[in-house]
Write an enzyme that holds these catalytic residues in place. Sequence first.
Site, PDB file in Angstrom:
ATOM      1  CG  HIS A  31      38.825  46.601  44.511  1.00 58.37           C
ATOM      2  ND1 HIS A  31      38.319  46.023  45.644  1.00 58.37           N
ATOM      3  CD2 HIS A  31      40.097  46.982  44.800  1.00 58.37           C
ATOM      4  CE1 HIS A  31      39.257  46.064  46.588  1.00 58.37           C
ATOM      5  NE2 HIS A  31      40.340  46.637  46.105  1.00 58.37           N
ATOM      6  CD  GLU A  64      47.781  49.716  42.516  1.00 58.13           C
ATOM      7  OE1 GLU A  64      48.165  50.844  42.844  1.00 58.13           O
ATOM      8  OE2 GLU A  64      48.337  48.675  42.869  1.00 58.13           O
TER       9      GLU A  64
HETATM   10  N1  ACO Z   1      39.457  44.741  32.706  1.00 54.61           N
HETATM   11  C1  ACO Z   1      38.714  43.885  31.987  1.00 54.61           C
HETATM   12  N2  ACO Z   1      37.952  42.913  32.539  1.00 54.61           N
HETATM   13  C2  ACO Z   1      37.969  42.806  33.874  1.00 54.61           C
HETATM   14  C3  ACO Z   1      38.717  43.673  34.678  1.00 54.61           C
HETATM   15  C4  ACO Z   1      39.486  44.666  34.046  1.00 54.61           C
HETATM   16  N3  ACO Z   1      40.229  45.514  34.754  1.00 54.61           N
HETATM   17  N4  ACO Z   1      38.527  43.321  35.973  1.00 54.61           N
HETATM   18  C5  ACO Z   1      37.710  42.277  35.976  1.00 54.61           C
HETATM   19  N5  ACO Z   1      37.365  41.966  34.711  1.00 54.61           N
HETATM   20  C6  ACO Z   1      36.472  40.901  34.268  1.00 54.61           C
HETATM   21  C7  ACO Z   1      37.196  39.560  34.331  1.00 54.61           C
HETATM   22  O1  ACO Z   1      37.856  39.266  33.124  1.00 54.61           O
HETATM   23  C8  ACO Z   1      36.070  38.601  34.635  1.00 54.61           C
HETATM   24  O2  ACO Z   1      35.410  38.298  33.423  1.00 54.61           O
HETATM   25  P1  ACO Z   1      34.853  36.792  33.161  1.00 54.61           P
HETATM   26  O3  ACO Z   1      33.804  36.595  34.215  1.00 54.61           O
HETATM   27  O4  ACO Z   1      34.327  36.865  31.776  1.00 54.61           O
HETATM   28  O5  ACO Z   1      36.026  35.875  33.344  1.00 54.61           O
HETATM   29  C9  ACO Z   1      35.118  39.433  35.491  1.00 54.61           C
HETATM   30  O6  ACO Z   1      35.383  40.805  35.203  1.00 54.61           O
HETATM   31  C10 ACO Z   1      35.345  39.204  36.957  1.00 54.61           C
HETATM   32  O7  ACO Z   1      36.751  39.219  37.193  1.00 54.61           O
HETATM   33  P2  ACO Z   1      37.412  38.547  38.470  1.00 54.61           P
HETATM   34  O8  ACO Z   1      38.871  38.396  38.222  1.00 54.61           O
HETATM   35  O9  ACO Z   1      36.657  37.344  38.919  1.00 54.61           O
HETATM   36  O10 ACO Z   1      37.104  39.651  39.527  1.00 54.61           O
HETATM   37  P3  ACO Z   1      37.908  39.963  40.808  1.00 54.61           P
HETATM   38  O11 ACO Z   1      36.971  40.681  41.664  1.00 54.61           O
HETATM   39  O12 ACO Z   1      38.539  38.763  41.384  1.00 54.61           O
HETATM   40  O13 ACO Z   1      39.057  40.902  40.201  1.00 54.61           O
HETATM   41  C11 ACO Z   1      40.834  42.366  40.045  1.00 54.61           C
HETATM   42  C12 ACO Z   1      39.627  41.951  40.862  1.00 54.61           C
HETATM   43  C13 ACO Z   1      41.848  41.247  40.079  1.00 54.61           C
HETATM   44  C14 ACO Z   1      41.446  43.603  40.682  1.00 54.61           C
HETATM   45  C15 ACO Z   1      40.419  42.673  38.575  1.00 54.61           C
HETATM   46  O14 ACO Z   1      39.426  43.659  38.549  1.00 54.61           O
HETATM   47  C16 ACO Z   1      41.607  43.053  37.700  1.00 54.61           C
HETATM   48  O15 ACO Z   1      42.303  42.164  37.206  1.00 54.61           O
HETATM   49  N6  ACO Z   1      41.855  44.380  37.509  1.00 54.61           N
HETATM   50  C17 ACO Z   1      42.987  44.815  36.720  1.00 54.61           C
HETATM   51  C18 ACO Z   1      44.265  44.779  37.563  1.00 54.61           C
HETATM   52  C19 ACO Z   1      44.270  45.864  38.614  1.00 54.61           C
HETATM   53  O16 ACO Z   1      43.885  46.989  38.390  1.00 54.61           O
HETATM   54  N7  ACO Z   1      44.750  45.485  39.821  1.00 54.61           N
HETATM   55  C20 ACO Z   1      44.831  46.401  40.962  1.00 54.61           C
HETATM   56  C21 ACO Z   1      43.761  46.086  41.950  1.00 54.61           C
HETATM   57  S1  ACO Z   1      43.683  47.283  43.262  1.00 54.61           S
HETATM   58  C22 ACO Z   1      44.871  46.804  44.351  1.00 54.61           C
HETATM   59  O17 ACO Z   1      45.269  45.679  44.421  1.00 54.61           O
HETATM   60  C23 ACO Z   1      45.420  47.850  45.254  1.00 54.61           C
END
Ligand code: ACO
Length: 367
Positions: A245, A304
């Site tokens: 998140h 989620e």
């Molecule tokens: N699985 C694996 N790796 C992850 C995940 C995940 N669920 N979430 C983040 N990371 C990694 C990214 O790949 C990134 O790695 P990098 O630095 O090597 O590129 C690092 O952690 C940071 O990721 P960001 O995308 O910059 O983090 P952000 O805070 O923007 O992401 C997000 C938040 C989009 C929700 C992310 O955690 C994600 O994609 N989760 C999976 C999708 C999901 O569950 N979405 C629902 C969110 S809750 C809602 O909207 C109600």
Amino acid sequence: MSGLDGVIAADTALSDVDGEAGRLIIRGRSLDELIAHCHYEQVLTLLWATLFPECDGASRLDEALGHARAAVFEHVGAADAHVLALPPVDAVRLLLGRLEDENDLQTALRLVAAPAVLTPAVIRLARGLRPIPPDPTAAHAADMLRMLHGHTPDPAQAAALDRYLVSASDHGLNASTFTARVIASTRAGLTAALVGALCALKGPLHGGAPGPVLDMLDAIGVPGAAKPWLEAALARGERLMGFGHRIYRVRDPRADAIQGTLQMLANAGGLQPARLQLAEAVEHAALEVLSRHKPDRPLQTNLEFYTALLLEALGFPREAFTCVFAAGRAGGWVAHAREQVLRGRLIRPLSRYVGPPSSPAADRLAV
Ligand code: ACO
């Protein structure tokens, strides 16, 4: 600055997300308290107080919302073959876009009613079944389930959906709420703001995640397969849906709320205990592999993950999960759009130009 990380883009009196403590406050009340004591209609009243003159007396909106459901049902006839061939979230978006684009309470109520009415209708029509008209006297969550299944729902199921709608009702300046505020800031109407918000919600990084969570649980199948499956997904560069998140550095409090709701549903016989045990085993394994995968970035369970199991247990097909999320979040989108109109300014940030500098040679070419 990529992704506006850490940027404060609005003042709001609606909700506060404390990502370090794992706390969600809506209008001064904790999510735990709201879940325990309030129905969705009451949370709507709470969110909309001071934003519509008619809501200032804090009278309950139940009856007005029931009438709004009935008014929205008149648009179901526009769900032709083209609309029904689309994924449910796009079908609901098209039908939602038919509502008048005004800024008043009646429009607001219809926009909240719309996903609750249109989602069951498009699911049933796509299955060749007759859509069920709303019962304006029923509670909102119970009526949504009745319109889906064609019979009065079990009270435990209605309570579970109500708790989910409350959990999803508002959550600070997430991507879809920000979109709603940007659109509202131009003085476009509430319908325009909600259509845009729904478009932002549907992506898998936001409200499109729970369908893929269920795909993941199905692919894993049994608790013992969780760890190797998850490790292989990460090795392929995939993200684990339902984890991570932007704001939370600890477990999302809404995940606790929904997990507790699932336990209640299981106790009432509305969920196979083995399904919940599988999800808990996958969660446990995912947290372990994610902590090794990204030791410097706490990646915890978000809303989620358990939402997927709950909406499955309530009988929604996975391709419609985002629409059910929208049914809850619509109350928050309306509140933020109104707050923006009443108290905000046009949202118009700057971009930094990183293209080529202008030169006389390039200017000559352009001519
Ligand atoms: N699985 C694996 N790796 C992850 C995940 C995940 N669920 N979430 C983040 N990371 C990694 C990214 O790949 C990134 O790695 P990098 O630095 O090597 O590129 C690092 O952690 C940071 O990721 P960001 O995308 O910059 O983090 P952000 O805070 O923007 O992401 C997000 C938040 C989009 C929700 C992310 O955690 C994600 O994609 N989760 C999976 C999708 C999901 O569950 N979405 C629902 C969110 S809750 C809602 O909207 C109600």
